[in-house]
Design a protein around this motif. Structure first.
Motif, PDB file in Angstrom:
ATOM      1  N   LYS A 254      25.399 -54.337 -22.616  1.00 47.93           N
ATOM      2  CA  LYS A 254      25.061 -55.371 -21.635  1.00 47.93           C
ATOM      3  C   LYS A 254      26.050 -56.527 -21.788  1.00 47.93           C
ATOM      4  N   PRO A 255      26.334 -57.206 -20.670  1.00 44.04           N
ATOM      5  CA  PRO A 255      27.268 -58.335 -20.752  1.00 44.04           C
ATOM      6  C   PRO A 255      26.627 -59.532 -21.444  1.00 44.04           C
ATOM      7  N   ASP A 256      27.438 -60.263 -22.170  1.00 45.19           N
ATOM      8  CA  ASP A 256      26.995 -61.482 -22.838  1.00 45.19           C
ATOM      9  C   ASP A 256      27.815 -62.642 -22.282  1.00 45.19           C
ATOM     10  N   HIS A 257      27.157 -63.532 -21.562  1.00 39.86           N
ATOM     11  CA  HIS A 257      27.846 -64.649 -20.906  1.00 39.86           C
ATOM     12  C   HIS A 257      27.678 -65.972 -21.654  1.00 39.86           C
ATOM     13  N   ARG A 258      27.083 -65.941 -22.833  1.00 41.92           N
ATOM     14  CA  ARG A 258      26.805 -67.185 -23.554  1.00 41.92           C
ATOM     15  C   ARG A 258      28.065 -67.981 -23.877  1.00 41.92           C
ATOM     16  N   ILE A 259      29.139 -67.306 -24.274  1.00 42.97           N
ATOM     17  CA  ILE A 259      30.365 -68.014 -24.646  1.00 42.97           C
ATOM     18  C   ILE A 259      30.995 -68.651 -23.412  1.00 42.97           C
ATOM     19  N   GLU A 260      30.999 -67.914 -22.287  1.00 42.68           N
ATOM     20  CA  GLU A 260      31.537 -68.470 -21.041  1.00 42.68           C
ATOM     21  C   GLU A 260      30.747 -69.702 -20.612  1.00 42.68           C
ATOM     22  N   LEU A 261      29.429 -69.625 -20.709  1.00 42.44           N
ATOM     23  CA  LEU A 261      28.594 -70.765 -20.332  1.00 42.44           C
ATOM     24  C   LEU A 261      28.835 -71.955 -21.259  1.00 42.44           C
ATOM     25  N   GLY A 262      29.022 -71.674 -22.532  1.00 44.76           N
ATOM     26  CA  GLY A 262      29.320 -72.746 -23.487  1.00 44.76           C
ATOM     27  C   GLY A 262      30.649 -73.417 -23.181  1.00 44.76           C
ATOM     28  N   ASP A 263      31.663 -72.613 -22.820  1.00 45.14           N
ATOM     29  CA  ASP A 263      32.963 -73.177 -22.441  1.00 45.14           C
ATOM     30  C   ASP A 263      32.842 -74.042 -21.197  1.00 45.14           C
ATOM     31  N   ARG A 264      32.028 -73.590 -20.257  1.00 40.35           N
ATOM     32  CA  ARG A 264      31.845 -74.358 -19.016  1.00 40.35           C
ATOM     33  C   ARG A 264      31.152 -75.694 -19.304  1.00 40.35           C
ATOM     34  N   VAL A 265      30.150 -75.684 -20.172  1.00 41.26           N
ATOM     35  CA  VAL A 265      29.454 -76.924 -20.532  1.00 41.26           C
ATOM     36  C   VAL A 265      30.413 -77.885 -21.226  1.00 41.26           C
ATOM     37  N   LEU A 266      31.225 -77.359 -22.153  1.00 46.38           N
ATOM     38  CA  LEU A 266      32.196 -78.217 -22.832  1.00 46.38           C
ATOM     39  C   LEU A 266      33.203 -78.806 -21.853  1.00 46.38           C
ATOM     40  N   ALA A 267      33.651 -78.006 -20.892  1.00 49.05           N
ATOM     41  CA  ALA A 267      34.587 -78.511 -19.884  1.00 49.05           C
ATOM     42  C   ALA A 267      33.937 -79.604 -19.051  1.00 49.05           C
ATOM     43  N   MET A 268      32.674 -79.412 -18.711  1.00 47.02           N
ATOM     44  CA  MET A 268      31.963 -80.429 -17.924  1.00 47.02           C
ATOM     45  C   MET A 268      31.796 -81.720 -18.728  1.00 47.02           C
ATOM     46  N   LEU A 269      31.507 -81.586 -20.018  1.00 44.62           N
ATOM     47  CA  LEU A 269      31.351 -82.766 -20.862  1.00 44.62           C
ATOM     48  C   LEU A 269      32.663 -83.522 -21.018  1.00 44.62           C
ATOM     49  N   ASN A 270      33.771 -82.789 -20.967  1.00 44.25           N
ATOM     50  CA  ASN A 270      35.083 -83.417 -21.063  1.00 44.25           C
ATOM     51  C   ASN A 270      35.583 -83.930 -19.720  1.00 44.25           C
ATOM     52  N   GLY A 271      34.764 -83.800 -18.678  1.00 48.68           N
ATOM     53  CA  GLY A 271      35.136 -84.313 -17.359  1.00 48.68           C
ATOM     54  C   GLY A 271      35.999 -83.370 -16.546  1.00 48.68           C
ATOM     55  N   ASP A 272      36.118 -82.126 -16.966  1.00 49.80           N
ATOM     56  CA  ASP A 272      36.937 -81.147 -16.258  1.00 49.80           C
ATOM     57  C   ASP A 272      36.036 -80.011 -15.803  1.00 49.80           C
ATOM     58  N   ASP A 273      35.389 -80.171 -14.641  1.00 49.71           N
ATOM     59  CA  ASP A 273      34.481 -79.159 -14.125  1.00 49.71           C
ATOM     60  C   ASP A 273      35.287 -78.056 -13.450  1.00 49.71           C
ATOM     61  N   PRO A 274      35.295 -76.840 -13.987  1.00 49.02           N
ATOM     62  CA  PRO A 274      36.091 -75.765 -13.429  1.00 49.02           C
ATOM     63  C   PRO A 274      35.673 -75.367 -12.014  1.00 49.02           C
TER      64      PRO A 274
ATOM     65  N   VAL B 116      23.782 -53.421 -27.196  1.00 50.17           N
ATOM     66  CA  VAL B 116      25.009 -54.044 -27.681  1.00 50.17           C
ATOM     67  C   VAL B 116      25.469 -55.070 -26.655  1.00 50.17           C
ATOM     68  N   SER B 117      25.528 -56.330 -27.067  1.00 46.22           N
ATOM     69  CA  SER B 117      26.004 -57.399 -26.194  1.00 46.22           C
ATOM     70  C   SER B 117      27.517 -57.483 -26.307  1.00 46.22           C
ATOM     71  N   ILE B 118      28.174 -57.448 -25.142  1.00 47.42           N
ATOM     72  CA  ILE B 118      29.636 -57.444 -25.078  1.00 47.42           C
ATOM     73  C   ILE B 118      30.101 -58.682 -24.330  1.00 47.42           C
ATOM     74  N   SER B 119      31.027 -59.404 -24.933  1.00 44.83           N
ATOM     75  CA  SER B 119      31.639 -60.561 -24.289  1.00 44.83           C
ATOM     76  C   SER B 119      33.068 -60.185 -23.906  1.00 44.83           C
ATOM     77  N   ILE B 120      33.425 -60.495 -22.659  1.00 45.50           N
ATOM     78  CA  ILE B 120      34.754 -60.149 -22.157  1.00 45.50           C
ATOM     79  C   ILE B 120      35.452 -61.439 -21.756  1.00 45.50           C
ATOM     80  N   PHE B 121      36.586 -61.706 -22.366  1.00 44.08           N
ATOM     81  CA  PHE B 121      37.370 -62.897 -22.075  1.00 44.08           C
ATOM     82  C   PHE B 121      38.516 -62.525 -21.157  1.00 44.08           C
ATOM     83  N   GLY B 122      38.616 -63.215 -20.037  1.00 45.08           N
ATOM     84  CA  GLY B 122      39.705 -62.968 -19.099  1.00 45.08           C
ATOM     85  C   GLY B 122      39.357 -61.867 -18.124  1.00 45.08           C
TER      86      GLY B 122
END
Length: 119
Positions: free
Chosen positions: A96-116, A51-57
């Protein structure tokens, strides 16, 4: 063979839905954290399910606490699955942890010029 794949896909979705319902009724006691079941992969013999689990925050310590909670409630979740799904064998759950959504958010932030990471 296609029938087995279709059956496994349906089983995975049923387990995912039931686990999401369980977590909605009995959420981990971690305020400000959203726990989501993103994917379930069941073995062909239906004896094991990952079971892949995504945790936000939350911090890494809080995320670890969520996984400790999930592992402590694993037998209860399996009991609920056995009761509601009535399979011949109830799969043993592994989380198991699922980091795909976090990585996707990071890529979108980078594309928008806001590298976290540059903050």
């Amino acid at each position: 063979m296609a029938e087995k794949v279709d059956r496994l896909t349906r089983v995975n979705e049923l387990i995912k839905r039931e686990l999401a319902n369980y977590l909605q009724k009995f959420p981990p006691e971690t305020p400000g954290v959203l726990v989501s079941v993103t994917e379930v992969v069941t073995s062909v013999d239906l004896r094991n399910a990952t079971v892949s689990i995504s945790i936000f925050g939350g911090t890494d310590a809080v995320r670890g606490e969520v996984f400790r909670f999930l592992n402590s409630r694993r037998s209860d979740m399996q009991r609920v699955l056995a009761r509601t799904l009535a399979f011949k064998h109830t799969p043993v759950l592994a989380f198991k942890p699922d980091h795909r959504i976090e990585l996707g958010d990071r890529v979108l932030a980078m594309l928008n010029g806001d590298d976290p990471e540059k903050r």
